[in-house]
Enzyme design. Structure first.
Site, PDB file in Angstrom:
ATOM      1  N   LYS A 129       0.865  -1.187   0.000  1.00 12.95           N
ATOM      2  CA  LYS A 129       0.000   0.000   0.000  1.00 12.95           C
ATOM      3  C   LYS A 129       0.892   1.224   0.000  1.00 12.95           C
ATOM      4  O   LYS A 129       2.010   1.191   0.515  1.00 12.95           O
ATOM      5  CB  LYS A 129      -0.886   0.007   1.245  1.00 12.95           C
ATOM      6  CG  LYS A 129      -2.107   0.894   1.124  1.00 12.95           C
ATOM      7  CD  LYS A 129      -3.252   0.193   0.421  1.00 12.95           C
ATOM      8  CE  LYS A 129      -4.418   1.130   0.195  1.00 12.95           C
ATOM      9  NZ  LYS A 129      -5.591   0.407  -0.306  1.00 12.95           N
ATOM     10  N   ASP A 169      -7.218   4.216  -4.648  1.00  9.54           N
ATOM     11  CA  ASP A 169      -7.813   4.098  -3.317  1.00  9.54           C
ATOM     12  C   ASP A 169      -8.452   5.464  -3.049  1.00  9.54           C
ATOM     13  O   ASP A 169      -8.691   6.224  -3.994  1.00  9.54           O
ATOM     14  CB  ASP A 169      -6.738   3.745  -2.263  1.00  9.54           C
ATOM     15  CG  ASP A 169      -7.345   3.373  -0.904  1.00  9.54           C
ATOM     16  OD1 ASP A 169      -7.978   2.312  -0.820  1.00  9.54           O
ATOM     17  OD2 ASP A 169      -7.220   4.148   0.053  1.00  9.54           O
TER      18      ASP A 169
HETATM   19  P1  NDP Z   1     -13.258   7.624  -2.615  1.00  6.61           P
HETATM   20  O1  NDP Z   1     -12.202   8.641  -2.458  1.00  6.61           O
HETATM   21  O2  NDP Z   1     -13.866   7.414  -3.951  1.00  6.61           O
HETATM   22  O3  NDP Z   1     -14.459   7.913  -1.594  1.00  6.61           O
HETATM   23  C1  NDP Z   1     -14.262   7.954  -0.224  1.00  6.61           C
HETATM   24  C2  NDP Z   1     -15.561   8.356   0.444  1.00  6.61           C
HETATM   25  O4  NDP Z   1     -15.396   8.255   1.863  1.00  6.61           O
HETATM   26  C3  NDP Z   1     -15.937   9.792   0.161  1.00  6.61           C
HETATM   27  O5  NDP Z   1     -17.332   9.923   0.198  1.00  6.61           O
HETATM   28  C4  NDP Z   1     -15.275  10.529   1.317  1.00  6.61           C
HETATM   29  O6  NDP Z   1     -15.851  11.772   1.623  1.00  6.61           O
HETATM   30  C5  NDP Z   1     -15.491   9.550   2.450  1.00  6.61           C
HETATM   31  N1  NDP Z   1     -14.432   9.727   3.469  1.00  6.61           N
HETATM   32  C6  NDP Z   1     -13.094   9.693   3.274  1.00  6.61           C
HETATM   33  N2  NDP Z   1     -12.444   9.934   4.416  1.00  6.61           N
HETATM   34  C7  NDP Z   1     -13.389  10.119   5.338  1.00  6.61           C
HETATM   35  C8  NDP Z   1     -13.350  10.422   6.715  1.00  6.61           C
HETATM   36  N3  NDP Z   1     -12.184  10.563   7.377  1.00  6.61           N
HETATM   37  N4  NDP Z   1     -14.538  10.516   7.371  1.00  6.61           N
HETATM   38  C9  NDP Z   1     -15.711  10.345   6.695  1.00  6.61           C
HETATM   39  N5  NDP Z   1     -15.804  10.078   5.390  1.00  6.61           N
HETATM   40  C10 NDP Z   1     -14.659   9.977   4.726  1.00  6.61           C
HETATM   41  O7  NDP Z   1     -12.643   6.264  -2.044  1.00  6.61           O
HETATM   42  P2  NDP Z   1     -13.132   4.773  -2.272  1.00  6.61           P
HETATM   43  O8  NDP Z   1     -14.607   4.719  -2.422  1.00  6.61           O
HETATM   44  O9  NDP Z   1     -12.281   4.195  -3.325  1.00  6.61           O
HETATM   45  O10 NDP Z   1     -12.668   4.090  -0.896  1.00  6.61           O
HETATM   46  C11 NDP Z   1     -13.516   4.001   0.248  1.00  6.61           C
HETATM   47  C12 NDP Z   1     -13.004   2.922   1.165  1.00  6.61           C
HETATM   48  O11 NDP Z   1     -12.987   1.657   0.498  1.00  6.61           O
HETATM   49  C13 NDP Z   1     -11.568   3.104   1.691  1.00  6.61           C
HETATM   50  O12 NDP Z   1     -11.475   2.571   2.992  1.00  6.61           O
HETATM   51  C14 NDP Z   1     -10.753   2.260   0.732  1.00  6.61           C
HETATM   52  O13 NDP Z   1      -9.513   1.859   1.293  1.00  6.61           O
HETATM   53  C15 NDP Z   1     -11.697   1.088   0.551  1.00  6.61           C
HETATM   54  N6  NDP Z   1     -11.455   0.286  -0.640  1.00  6.61           N
HETATM   55  C16 NDP Z   1     -11.492   0.832  -1.890  1.00  6.61           C
HETATM   56  C17 NDP Z   1     -11.303   0.049  -2.999  1.00  6.61           C
HETATM   57  C18 NDP Z   1     -11.453   0.578  -4.380  1.00  6.61           C
HETATM   58  O14 NDP Z   1     -11.430  -0.243  -5.314  1.00  6.61           O
HETATM   59  N7  NDP Z   1     -11.645   1.869  -4.598  1.00  6.61           N
HETATM   60  C19 NDP Z   1     -10.950  -1.385  -2.863  1.00  6.61           C
HETATM   61  C20 NDP Z   1     -11.033  -1.897  -1.513  1.00  6.61           C
HETATM   62  C21 NDP Z   1     -11.236  -1.059  -0.457  1.00  6.61           C
HETATM   63  P3  NDP Z   1     -15.107  13.131   1.184  1.00  6.61           P
HETATM   64  O15 NDP Z   1     -15.358  13.265  -0.283  1.00  6.61           O
HETATM   65  O16 NDP Z   1     -15.773  14.185   1.994  1.00  6.61           O
HETATM   66  O17 NDP Z   1     -13.659  12.963   1.531  1.00  6.61           O
END
Ligand code: NDP
Length: 447
Positions: A129, A169
């Site tokens: 990562k 991510d």
């Molecule tokens: P994105 O950046 O597309 O979206 C993240 C979302 O989570 C946004 O709505 C964001 O809001 C919110 N968020 C981020 N940080 C915080 C926080 N500290 N408190 C509250 N909300 C928060 O990321 P992904 O959808 O790709 O990833 C989401 C999760 O899934 C992560 O944990 C990631 O590691 C996991 N994941 C992702 C994969 C992928 O293929 N994309 C694969 C496996 C796991 P805001 O816009 O306000 O920051």
């Protein structure tokens, strides 16, 4: 929970000692070690070979300066990282996170978890990562490009299609991957599948964008069916409104669930009529806006500032898809009180250990991240295969393979839990099933 085995307690204490001030990393290691108690009892040769001591130490830790110029001409400096944890079963693979909260602890927890997750997919991928404390939010496209180019100008020397294949991510979507790929190609003068999550026009895979969210729902569907339930008619709450949340919402709705809430880091929306995903996609994917704007556009929906309140909405299924430790004991107790039947993790480690204990004690079906969100990396693995073969599979072909992989992950985690006397405990099952393959490969390869 504390360790029964003094050996495991020693391994854990040592992790805390040599990685001070890294609570997320400690939390992820503790959860895995606790699950491995019965395995260690049965396989003393793993202790002698120092398998666990080796697994908790990244094979390589890289930290570097990223200097770039903002639109006003001022030089900005961020910190870049890559933790290459384990390459026993294949080249390192895992995402790059771009978020101001990024630090070594968070990336080490993610890299450590990635090893087990990648193993569970059944594909030949090791775990890593990386990322940076750079915040793409509010930056112009040109600033994001300059940052990504500067980041890759250092990272390129540590990665490669047979060495380490990073992906997206939080904060790293198709735009950022594109700029990084462009820079890698320029420096190396070669066109290879060194990154996944690419756009379709230059080697991306159909269904990669949808894969984590869809995969989460395939896994959840399997868990529900195994327990005589289904998504049909289930009130569902999903946190986040990024890549994972949007496509979890899409698939859950296709499976007959009614998704009533989504969030971002500022607050959450509640729509009792069911989320209109076209509006969400327009706001988040096209305009890069805030989820609060949904309430301005969809009559009858309500926006509430603050993100943890989303867990006070009564629901049958909860899919946390935002970030680590977003469900604490209090939120878990509230979900249980309101009758939640299943919780499956789309984000990485979104439930604290106390929250998981609350779900397990109260008979809530619980799908841990390592297993439930492995669809993203699995499809990245399929993107690597297509790049190597120099061909493209159809959406249906990739989606079908993804569905098969998720069903298999559920079965393997569930079977491992049964085999070690913990039927229904998918946390333990996923950790054990993921661990076994990596440990065996390490035994074969010597130290
Ligand atoms: P994105 O950046 O597309 O979206 C993240 C979302 O989570 C946004 O709505 C964001 O809001 C919110 N968020 C981020 N940080 C915080 C926080 N500290 N408190 C509250 N909300 C928060 O990321 P992904 O959808 O790709 O990833 C989401 C999760 O899934 C992560 O944990 C990631 O590691 C996991 N994941 C992702 C994969 C992928 O293929 N994309 C694969 C496996 C796991 P805001 O816009 O306000 O920051």
């Amino acid at each position: 929970m504390s360790f029964k085995s003094s050996y495991l307690a020693e391994v854990y204490d040592n992790v805390v000692r040599v990685n001070p001030g890294e609570p997320e990393f400690h939390q992820a290691v503790r959860e895995v070690l606790e699950s491995l108690e019965p395995v260690i009892e049965q396989r003393p040769e793993l202790v002698k070979a120092g398998i666990l001591e080796r697994m908790v130490e990244p094979e390589r830790s890289i930290r570097f300066r990223v200097s770039w110029v903002d639109d006003s001409g001022k030089v900005q400096v961020n910190r870049g990282y890559r933790f290459q944890f384990n390459s026993a079963i294949g080249p390192y693979k895992g995402g790059l996170r771009l978020h101001p909260s990024v630090n070594a602890s968070i990336l080490k927890f993610l890299g450590f978890e990635q090893v087990f997750k990648n193993s569970l997919t059944g594909l030949p991928m090791g775990g890593a990562k990386g990322g940076s404390d750079f915040d793409p939010k509010g930056k112009s496209d040109a600033e994001v490009m300059r940052f990504c180019q500067a980041f890759m100008t250092e990272l390129y020397r540590h990665i490669g299609p047979d060495t380490d294949v990073p992906a997206g991510d939080i904060g790293t979507g198709a735009r950022e991957i594109g700029y990084m790929f462009g820079q890698y190609k320029k420096i190396m003068n070669e066109y290879t599948g060194v990154l996944t999550g690419k756009s379709l026009s230059y080697g991306g895979s159909l269904a990669r964008k949808e894969a984590t969210g869809y995969g989460l729902c395939y896994f959840t569907d399997e868990l529900l069916r195994d327990n005589g339930l289904s998504f049909e008619g289930m009130i569902t709450v999903i946190s986040g409104s990024g890549n994972v949340a949007i496509y979890a919402c899409e698939k859950a709705t296709l499976f007959g669930a009614k998704v009533v809430a989504l969030s971002d880091s500022n607050g959450y929306i509640y729509d009792k009529n069911g989320i209109n995903l076209d509006v969400v996609k327009q706001i988040k994917e096209v305009e890069r806006g805030r989820i609060s704007e949904y309430a301005d556009r969809v009559p009858g929906s309500v926006y509430t500032p603050g993100c943890s309140g989303i867990w006070s909405i009564p629901c049958d299924i909860a899919l946390p898809c935002a970030t680590q430790n977003e469900i604490n004991a209090e939120s878990a107790a509230l979900l249980v009180k309101n009758g939640v039947k299943a919780v499956c993790e789309g984000a990485n480690m979104p439930s604290t250990p106390e929250a998981i204990e609350t779900f397990q004690k109260n008979g809530v079906f619980f799908g841990p991240a390592k297993a439930a969100n492995a669809g993203g990396v699995a499809t990245s693995g399929l993107e690597m295969s297509q790049n190597s073969l120099r061909l493209s599979w159809t959406f249906e072909e990739v989606d079908e393979k993804l569905c098969g992989i998720m069903k298999n992950i559920y079965k393997n985690a569930s079977d491992a839990a049964k085999e070690f006397g913990m039927a229904g405990n998918l946390v333990a099952g996923a950790n054990i099933a993921g661990f076994m393959k990596v440990a065996d490969a390490m035994m074969w390869q010597g130290i």
